[in-house]
Design an enzyme around this catalytic site. Structure first.
Site, PDB file in Angstrom:
ATOM      1  N   ASP A 144       4.082   3.203  -4.249  1.00  0.00           N
ATOM      2  CA  ASP A 144       3.015   3.854  -5.005  1.00  0.00           C
ATOM      3  C   ASP A 144       2.811   3.012  -6.261  1.00  0.00           C
ATOM      4  O   ASP A 144       3.764   2.819  -7.031  1.00  0.00           O
ATOM      5  CB  ASP A 144       3.453   5.285  -5.359  1.00  0.00           C
ATOM      6  CG  ASP A 144       2.373   6.079  -6.090  1.00  0.00           C
ATOM      7  OD1 ASP A 144       1.517   5.472  -6.760  1.00  0.00           O
ATOM      8  OD2 ASP A 144       2.400   7.314  -5.993  1.00  0.00           O
ATOM      9  N   LYS A 158     -12.687   2.042 -14.535  1.00  0.00           N
ATOM     10  CA  LYS A 158     -13.101   0.694 -14.126  1.00  0.00           C
ATOM     11  C   LYS A 158     -13.588  -0.116 -15.341  1.00  0.00           C
ATOM     12  O   LYS A 158     -13.453  -1.335 -15.373  1.00  0.00           O
ATOM     13  CB  LYS A 158     -14.169   0.773 -13.033  1.00  0.00           C
ATOM     14  CG  LYS A 158     -13.647   1.286 -11.691  1.00  0.00           C
ATOM     15  CD  LYS A 158     -12.474   0.455 -11.159  1.00  0.00           C
ATOM     16  CE  LYS A 158     -12.148   0.750  -9.701  1.00  0.00           C
ATOM     17  NZ  LYS A 158     -10.949   0.028  -9.227  1.00  0.00           N
ATOM     18  N   TYR A 189     -13.880   7.719 -13.015  1.00  0.00           N
ATOM     19  CA  TYR A 189     -13.806   6.430 -12.297  1.00  0.00           C
ATOM     20  C   TYR A 189     -14.502   5.335 -13.112  1.00  0.00           C
ATOM     21  O   TYR A 189     -13.982   4.227 -13.266  1.00  0.00           O
ATOM     22  CB  TYR A 189     -14.455   6.598 -10.922  1.00  0.00           C
ATOM     23  CG  TYR A 189     -14.468   5.364 -10.040  1.00  0.00           C
ATOM     24  CD1 TYR A 189     -13.320   4.946  -9.371  1.00  0.00           C
ATOM     25  CD2 TYR A 189     -15.647   4.637  -9.850  1.00  0.00           C
ATOM     26  CE1 TYR A 189     -13.341   3.829  -8.535  1.00  0.00           C
ATOM     27  CE2 TYR A 189     -15.681   3.529  -9.015  1.00  0.00           C
ATOM     28  CZ  TYR A 189     -14.522   3.123  -8.359  1.00  0.00           C
ATOM     29  OH  TYR A 189     -14.553   2.021  -7.529  1.00  0.00           O
ATOM     30  N   ASP A 208       0.885  -1.176   0.000  1.00  0.00           N
ATOM     31  CA  ASP A 208       0.000   0.000   0.000  1.00  0.00           C
ATOM     32  C   ASP A 208       0.917   1.218   0.000  1.00  0.00           C
ATOM     33  O   ASP A 208       2.137   1.061   0.015  1.00  0.00           O
ATOM     34  CB  ASP A 208      -0.938  -0.016   1.232  1.00  0.00           C
ATOM     35  CG  ASP A 208      -2.237   0.749   0.981  1.00  0.00           C
ATOM     36  OD1 ASP A 208      -2.165   1.981   0.784  1.00  0.00           O
ATOM     37  OD2 ASP A 208      -3.315   0.140   0.971  1.00  0.00           O
TER      38      ASP A 208
HETATM   39  P1  NAI Z   1      -9.891   1.850   0.371  1.00  0.00           P
HETATM   40  O1  NAI Z   1      -9.758   3.309   0.095  1.00  0.00           O
HETATM   41  O2  NAI Z   1     -10.405   1.419   1.694  1.00  0.00           O
HETATM   42  O3  NAI Z   1      -8.513   1.107   0.077  1.00  0.00           O
HETATM   43  C1  NAI Z   1      -7.795   1.351  -1.097  1.00  0.00           C
HETATM   44  C2  NAI Z   1      -6.324   1.309  -0.761  1.00  0.00           C
HETATM   45  O4  NAI Z   1      -5.587   1.636  -1.946  1.00  0.00           O
HETATM   46  C3  NAI Z   1      -5.954   2.358   0.305  1.00  0.00           C
HETATM   47  O5  NAI Z   1      -5.373   1.735   1.433  1.00  0.00           O
HETATM   48  C4  NAI Z   1      -5.012   3.289  -0.401  1.00  0.00           C
HETATM   49  O6  NAI Z   1      -3.954   3.774   0.395  1.00  0.00           O
HETATM   50  C5  NAI Z   1      -4.475   2.395  -1.540  1.00  0.00           C
HETATM   51  N1  NAI Z   1      -3.953   3.250  -2.601  1.00  0.00           N
HETATM   52  C6  NAI Z   1      -4.540   4.354  -3.144  1.00  0.00           C
HETATM   53  N2  NAI Z   1      -3.703   4.916  -4.031  1.00  0.00           N
HETATM   54  C7  NAI Z   1      -2.581   4.162  -4.040  1.00  0.00           C
HETATM   55  C8  NAI Z   1      -1.355   4.258  -4.747  1.00  0.00           C
HETATM   56  N3  NAI Z   1      -1.111   5.246  -5.611  1.00  0.00           N
HETATM   57  N4  NAI Z   1      -0.410   3.311  -4.527  1.00  0.00           N
HETATM   58  C9  NAI Z   1      -0.640   2.317  -3.636  1.00  0.00           C
HETATM   59  N5  NAI Z   1      -1.773   2.183  -2.936  1.00  0.00           N
HETATM   60  C10 NAI Z   1      -2.739   3.095  -3.139  1.00  0.00           C
HETATM   61  O7  NAI Z   1     -10.771   1.262  -0.825  1.00  0.00           O
HETATM   62  P2  NAI Z   1     -11.839   0.078  -0.799  1.00  0.00           P
HETATM   63  O8  NAI Z   1     -13.163   0.684  -0.555  1.00  0.00           O
HETATM   64  O9  NAI Z   1     -11.330  -1.028   0.040  1.00  0.00           O
HETATM   65  O10 NAI Z   1     -11.813  -0.346  -2.361  1.00  0.00           O
HETATM   66  C11 NAI Z   1     -10.886  -1.296  -2.839  1.00  0.00           C
HETATM   67  C12 NAI Z   1     -11.079  -1.505  -4.334  1.00  0.00           C
HETATM   68  O11 NAI Z   1     -12.411  -1.913  -4.621  1.00  0.00           O
HETATM   69  C13 NAI Z   1     -10.818  -0.248  -5.177  1.00  0.00           C
HETATM   70  O12 NAI Z   1     -10.151  -0.589  -6.366  1.00  0.00           O
HETATM   71  C14 NAI Z   1     -12.223   0.248  -5.468  1.00  0.00           C
HETATM   72  O13 NAI Z   1     -12.279   1.046  -6.622  1.00  0.00           O
HETATM   73  C15 NAI Z   1     -12.976  -1.059  -5.598  1.00  0.00           C
HETATM   74  N6  NAI Z   1     -14.404  -0.924  -5.337  1.00  0.00           N
HETATM   75  C16 NAI Z   1     -14.829  -0.516  -4.103  1.00  0.00           C
HETATM   76  C17 NAI Z   1     -16.175  -0.366  -3.845  1.00  0.00           C
HETATM   77  C18 NAI Z   1     -16.665   0.092  -2.501  1.00  0.00           C
HETATM   78  O14 NAI Z   1     -17.863   0.352  -2.359  1.00  0.00           O
HETATM   79  N7  NAI Z   1     -15.803   0.183  -1.497  1.00  0.00           N
HETATM   80  C19 NAI Z   1     -17.181  -0.645  -4.877  1.00  0.00           C
HETATM   81  C20 NAI Z   1     -16.622  -1.089  -6.135  1.00  0.00           C
HETATM   82  C21 NAI Z   1     -15.277  -1.223  -6.338  1.00  0.00           C
END
Ligand code: NAI
Length: 262
Positions: free
Chosen positions: A64, A161, A157, A38
């Site tokens: 990153d 996606k 977004y 992360d």
């Molecule tokens: P979150 O925000 O809780 O976790 C995402 C993680 O990605 C974070 O820990 C962040 O630090 C990391 N991240 C962001 N930019 C980064 C970078 N440049 N380099 C390395 N790490 C980076 O997100 P969540 O909610 O757990 O979502 C996870 C995945 O599921 C994402 O791809 C999101 O688009 C997808 N998703 C989520 C939904 C939701 O309702 N939570 C619905 C549909 C898809």
């Protein structure tokens, strides 16, 4: 317990976040050796400690996902940590944004594509040689419901996606001969996550509605009449990483309580 997962080395990105950490912890409990990454080193260390406390082998390194050298360093560290193999790659890292199309800047557009798409591409590019060497691998990407049917106020977004689905399908063709499957998940709204926290705050502002009205509005679109839990998404990811999914590749799996049916 799945035999394949029990013996696997898995690399999970975005694993200090809600869904990524849920997946990494689950794979660890299943017996896999899990390497996580992360953005923030402290968050990675904290997630490694938390996951290990639940049982299993876990290590990590921050990077990153948009920095190819950083990605290479993570892949090398993962191979070094767990015997040179990577059997399962789960590309969870992602960011979301919200705004009217006429207000979005070129930088916002580029950042959404860089993290969601280029980051996923970099990890696949650098993990695939290790998978090819073993003639086996499972790559699981994170698209979204928005990648199937776009979401208003989230055109960048939704486009990014959608691109993940194209990437998944192209690589399913390209890598099938090497025993590597490539699938992606298209979750609907998942409660208690970073992305939903960000999106719901955006809707509160842009739709001028209180939070409970926003939740009600989006829950009413779901045939199963509830938002997803992290466990719902983890369960399908575990299946895609298991032997049970050996005959599936190039699929974009809806986990939306029935909101998407195509
Ligand atoms: P979150 O925000 O809780 O976790 C995402 C993680 O990605 C974070 O820990 C962040 O630090 C990391 N991240 C962001 N930019 C980064 C970078 N440049 N380099 C390395 N790490 C980076 O997100 P969540 O909610 O757990 O979502 C996870 C995945 O599921 C994402 O791809 C999101 O688009 C997808 N998703 C989520 C939904 C939701 O309702 N939570 C619905 C549909 C898809």
């Amino acid at each position: 317990m799945d035999q394949m997962l029990k013996e696997a080395v898995a690399l999970v990105t975005g694993a200090a976040g809600a869904i990524g950490k849920g997946i990494a912890a689950d794979f660890c409990r299943e017996g896999a050796k899990v390497f996580i990454t992360d953005l923030d080193p402290k968050a990675v260390d904290a997630a490694v400690a938390e996951i290990k406390a639940g049982g299993g082998q876990c290590a990590g390194l921050a990077a990153d996902v948009t920095d190819e050298r950083g990605v290479q360093a993570v892949v090398e560290a993962a191979k070094k940590a767990f015997g040179g193999r990577i059997d399962v790659l789960v590309n969870v890292a992602g960011i979301v944004g919200q705004g009217k199309v006429e207000d979005l800047t070129a930088d916002e557009w580029d950042r959404i594509f860089a993290v969601n798409c280029k980051g996923t591409f970099f990890f696949i590019k650098h993990v695939v040689p290790a998978m090819k060497a073993h003639k086996r691998g499972k790559i699981i990407n994170f698209s979204s419901k928005s990648g199937k049917t776009g979401s208003a106020l989230m055109c960048h977004y939704s486009a990014a996606k959608g691109a993940i689905i194209g990437l998944t399908q192209a690589l399913a063709f390209e890598l099938a001969g090497d025993g590597i499957t490539v699938n992606c998940l298209c979750p609907g709204i998942v409660e208690n996550t970073g992305v939903w926290s960000h999106v719901s705050s955006g809707y509160i502002k842009n739709l001028k509605m209180p939070r409970d009205e926003v939740v009600k509005k989006f829950t009413s679109k779901v045939p199963l009449a509830r938002l997803a839990s992290i466990a719902d998404i983890v369960a399908v990811t575990r299946f895609l990483a298991s032997e049970g999914a050996d005959y599936m590749t190039g699929q974009a799996i809806n986990v939306t309580g029935g909101r998407e049916m195509h």
